[in-house]
Motif scaffolding. Sequence first.
Motif, PDB file in Angstrom:
ATOM      1  N   ILE A  14      -1.067 -44.554  -0.067  1.00 51.80           N
ATOM      2  CA  ILE A  14      -0.173 -43.395  -0.287  1.00 51.80           C
ATOM      3  C   ILE A  14      -1.446 -42.470  -1.909  1.00 51.80           C
ATOM      4  O   ILE A  14      -1.919 -41.386  -1.845  1.00 51.80           O
ATOM      5  N   ALA A  15      -1.845 -43.444  -2.500  1.00 54.52           N
ATOM      6  CA  ALA A  15      -2.239 -43.027  -3.782  1.00 54.52           C
ATOM      7  C   ALA A  15      -3.887 -42.567  -3.673  1.00 54.52           C
ATOM      8  O   ALA A  15      -4.032 -41.480  -4.000  1.00 54.52           O
ATOM      9  N   ASP A  16      -4.216 -43.394  -3.093  1.00 49.49           N
ATOM     10  CA  ASP A  16      -5.696 -43.377  -3.064  1.00 49.49           C
ATOM     11  C   ASP A  16      -6.427 -42.706  -1.922  1.00 49.49           C
ATOM     12  O   ASP A  16      -8.084 -42.194  -1.304  1.00 49.49           O
ATOM     13  N   TYR A  17      -4.990 -42.823  -0.656  1.00 45.28           N
ATOM     14  CA  TYR A  17      -6.435 -42.559   1.192  1.00 45.28           C
ATOM     15  C   TYR A  17      -5.473 -41.167   1.341  1.00 45.28           C
ATOM     16  O   TYR A  17      -6.587 -40.692   2.221  1.00 45.28           O
ATOM     17  N   ALA A  18      -4.780 -41.433   1.541  1.00 44.82           N
ATOM     18  CA  ALA A  18      -3.508 -40.605   2.374  1.00 44.82           C
ATOM     19  C   ALA A  18      -3.613 -39.195   2.016  1.00 44.82           C
ATOM     20  O   ALA A  18      -3.993 -38.415   2.819  1.00 44.82           O
ATOM     21  N   PRO A  19      -4.016 -38.659   1.039  1.00 43.28           N
ATOM     22  CA  PRO A  19      -4.259 -37.083   0.432  1.00 43.28           C
ATOM     23  C   PRO A  19      -5.564 -36.277   1.405  1.00 43.28           C
ATOM     24  O   PRO A  19      -5.166 -35.540   1.951  1.00 43.28           O
ATOM     25  N   ALA A  20      -6.541 -36.802   1.717  1.00 41.66           N
ATOM     26  CA  ALA A  20      -7.752 -36.588   2.345  1.00 41.66           C
ATOM     27  C   ALA A  20      -7.457 -36.771   3.392  1.00 41.66           C
ATOM     28  O   ALA A  20      -7.717 -36.291   4.476  1.00 41.66           O
ATOM     29  N   MET A  21      -7.181 -38.167   4.250  1.00 41.48           N
ATOM     30  CA  MET A  21      -6.897 -37.974   5.820  1.00 41.48           C
ATOM     31  C   MET A  21      -5.950 -37.546   6.011  1.00 41.48           C
ATOM     32  O   MET A  21      -5.856 -36.782   7.398  1.00 41.48           O
TER      33      MET A  21
ATOM     34  N   ALA B 247      -4.123 -31.538   9.234  1.00 41.42           N
ATOM     35  CA  ALA B 247      -4.062 -30.623   8.580  1.00 41.42           C
ATOM     36  C   ALA B 247      -5.496 -29.791   8.960  1.00 41.42           C
ATOM     37  O   ALA B 247      -4.749 -28.454   9.540  1.00 41.42           O
ATOM     38  N   ASN B 248      -6.238 -29.299   8.657  1.00 42.65           N
ATOM     39  CA  ASN B 248      -7.519 -28.903   8.640  1.00 42.65           C
ATOM     40  C   ASN B 248      -7.939 -28.532  10.076  1.00 42.65           C
ATOM     41  O   ASN B 248      -8.047 -27.161  10.475  1.00 42.65           O
TER      42      ASN B 248
END
Length: 105
Positions: free
Chosen positions: A72-79, A84-85
Amino acid sequence: MMIYEVNCMIPQSRQDEFLVWLELHVKQLLKIGGFEDATISRLQEDDRLPEAHVGFCVQYFLEDQSVFDRYIADYAPAMREDGANRFGDDLKIYRRLMSRPVFSS
């Protein structure tokens, strides 16, 4: 062990494109330390599944809570941004995190 479940719903017209992307996405997550295995299943019935959509359930099997917290901290935002994109509002997702089974036969 923890089970991280991601349920994805996509219009039927985008199913093939989505499945190609989803398999690559899952393989990418499995490279993260502590992600032990994953399955992709088609949703047969789900009250949240919109009309003219298909659904897929991805279950990731993680070593423990710390693996999820690191994801959640290191990977989730980009994944998550990648999906979404690519699929925008066509992609509907809900997620669940479960502890190891309380009972298993």
